[in-house]
Structure formats: C-alpha cells, structure tokens
Design a protein around this motif. Sequence first.
Motif, PDB file in Angstrom:
ATOM      1  N   ALA A 135       0.735  -0.997   0.062  1.00 56.61           N
ATOM      2  CA  ALA A 135      -0.166   0.003   0.279  1.00 56.61           C
ATOM      3  C   ALA A 135       0.808   1.299  -0.047  1.00 56.61           C
ATOM      4  O   ALA A 135       1.753   1.450   0.806  1.00 56.61           O
ATOM      5  N   ALA A 136       0.540   2.125  -0.848  1.00 56.13           N
ATOM      6  CA  ALA A 136       1.025   3.510  -0.793  1.00 56.13           C
ATOM      7  C   ALA A 136       2.391   3.602  -0.718  1.00 56.13           C
ATOM      8  O   ALA A 136       2.797   4.560   0.106  1.00 56.13           O
ATOM      9  N   LEU A 137       3.172   3.047  -1.484  1.00 59.57           N
ATOM     10  CA  LEU A 137       4.463   2.884  -1.215  1.00 59.57           C
ATOM     11  C   LEU A 137       5.200   2.587   0.138  1.00 59.57           C
ATOM     12  O   LEU A 137       5.962   3.211   0.445  1.00 59.57           O
TER      13      LEU A 137
ATOM     14  N   SER B  45       1.642   8.307   9.335  1.00 57.86           N
ATOM     15  CA  SER B  45       0.488   7.363   9.399  1.00 57.86           C
ATOM     16  C   SER B  45      -0.689   8.428   9.230  1.00 57.86           C
ATOM     17  O   SER B  45      -0.750   9.583  10.059  1.00 57.86           O
ATOM     18  N   LEU B  46      -1.325   8.429   8.271  1.00 60.13           N
ATOM     19  CA  LEU B  46      -2.529   9.152   8.011  1.00 60.13           C
ATOM     20  C   LEU B  46      -3.815   8.638   7.605  1.00 60.13           C
ATOM     21  O   LEU B  46      -4.152   7.495   7.647  1.00 60.13           O
TER      22      LEU B  46
ATOM     23  N   VAL C 189      -0.363   4.432   5.497  1.00 65.93           N
ATOM     24  CA  VAL C 189       1.208   4.904   5.792  1.00 65.93           C
ATOM     25  C   VAL C 189       1.892   5.088   4.521  1.00 65.93           C
ATOM     26  O   VAL C 189       2.175   4.355   3.571  1.00 65.93           O
ATOM     27  N   ILE C 190       2.269   6.342   4.537  1.00 68.06           N
ATOM     28  CA  ILE C 190       2.798   6.973   3.340  1.00 68.06           C
ATOM     29  C   ILE C 190       4.112   7.395   3.256  1.00 68.06           C
ATOM     30  O   ILE C 190       4.460   8.191   4.235  1.00 68.06           O
TER      31      ILE C 190
ATOM     32  N   PHE D 173       6.944   7.187  11.379  1.00 69.90           N
ATOM     33  CA  PHE D 173       8.058   6.259  11.497  1.00 69.90           C
ATOM     34  C   PHE D 173       9.291   6.822  11.577  1.00 69.90           C
ATOM     35  O   PHE D 173       9.778   7.722  10.456  1.00 69.90           O
ATOM     36  N   ASN D 174      10.167   6.443  12.646  1.00 65.28           N
ATOM     37  CA  ASN D 174      11.569   7.166  12.958  1.00 65.28           C
ATOM     38  C   ASN D 174      12.496   6.643  11.793  1.00 65.28           C
ATOM     39  O   ASN D 174      12.419   5.515  11.220  1.00 65.28           O
TER      40      ASN D 174
END
Length: 275
Positions: free
Chosen positions: A29-31, A98-99, A143-144, A171-172
């Motif tokens: 998903a979404a790269l 995270s969107l 999650v992009i 995400f770090n």
Amino acid sequence: MNQSRMRLRGDRRRRSRLRQRLSAVMSVAALACLFFTAGGAEPAAAATASGDFVPLGTVSTIFDTTGSGGTALSSDSTTAVQVLGQGGVPTSGVTAVSLRIEAQQVNTTASGYVQLYPNGTSRPTPGSLINVSPGDTADNSAVIQVGADGKIAVYNHTGPTNLKITVDGYFNSDSSGTTSGGFVPTTQTRLVDTRSGIGADIAQIPAAGSIDVQVDGIAGITGESALYANFTVPSPGAAGSLYAYPTGGSPSQPVMTFDSTTSAVTGTVAVGTTA
C-alpha cells in the motif's frame, strides 16, 4: 524452501442462493510495507532506530480543501502536500507518516480515485488508495513514505474532489538500522489482481473461496512476518466481506466489508509460511 504467503477469502452477505463472485486487487500500500522480523515490535516510546513508530499526542489536520478559502482538487491533477514539520511531525528523521484521508467528490457524474505517494517520485500505476462515487464521501487510512523534500504527492483522477488529510504518527529513521518489528518502506507493487492475472489466475474469487498470495521475494520483501497493504474489491455487484490472513491459518475478522460498489481499505496482515 519456505515461502511467506497470505490468503484472501471472499464471503457473501446475501441470503440468495446465487453464488457471489468477486475480483480482488491487492498491492503493497501507498509505497509502504511493514516488515516484522522475529522478536516482536519494539515499544514506541523507545523510538531510537529506523522503523519505530512514534504516535503523536493529538491528531492534526495537515491538508484540507473543505475549509474557508479551500479549493477542490481538479481532475487529473497532482498536489504536493508538506508533511515534515506539520502537525507535530519532526522536520527530519522521518521515513513515513500514518495518515487518515477523507475524499468527497462534488459536482461530477463519474467515479474516481485518489493516490498518495512520495513527492518527487513517479506516480504508481495502478495504485488507487480511495475510490469515490459521484457525490459520495470515502475515507481510508494509509502509511505513506515521505519524499526527499518532506512532502507527499496527492493525485486526483476525477474531480472536483475535496480532500482532508490528518496525521496521527510517524515512523522514525536512523542510520543504525531497523529494529525487530520495525517498518521498512518499499516501492508500491501490485501483488495480486484477479482481473489481469497478476499473482493469481484470471478468475473471480467465489463466495467462501480463497487464493494464496505470494509475499516473500516480491518487490524486495524479505524477512517479514506481516505486511501493510491496500485491498480493493472492484465493482463486486453485491455486498460481502473479504478476509486476509496467514496461509495455513484460519480467518477471523474480515479485513473489509463492501457493498455493490468499488471499495478499498488498508490493513496489516500477518503472513504464513509454507514449505
């Protein structure tokens, strides 16, 4: 040789004796993809290595065309949205966010879709994240991966479309590598499409039927125990449910339910191992 796989199963929600069949599309998903190596996830509070998730204290809106002075996205248009430094997201050290995305088509008679991907990269084809019917509102989570310029790109296929994007975490990234249970982004890849024969035969999944989807070794995926993917059921014609679960396991809760129109949802699914 062991191979990591997951299984897709379709069920109908109608009392009719007719067997409902559905097409299924699944892409990383979404790269963005989740790799979970043995050992389990590290606590979010100890986010010191690449791939650790950091939740934000509040959910913040970083893009909204519905507010005062907002302009709906036009057809076949791409908009760059600043992510780093917005809504509590740091200005650096971030691999992905995270969107939650909400899209509403207005003043149109045609269905359309919206894609999100790292700004500055080629738009994935195909790769819809949200499918919107005329005059309706649809939403999805994603999650992009963030582009090198700190932005994500939003492509609107058919419009005009209003869009609202909120962020709840990131995400770090760190040069020390990815911890066990961490997140590793990968280029968006369609793993299965029953309409065109990608990863499966050209055949709809019958009600209560299932197909296995190869995961390991696709698009550089390796050492994973779970996958974050986008699931799409295109024009099923009737209501039903789609289950996604590790091959060798048993279905429990559906990853999505759908009506007679095209539906899409993202989710994290564990993968099974077959010899």
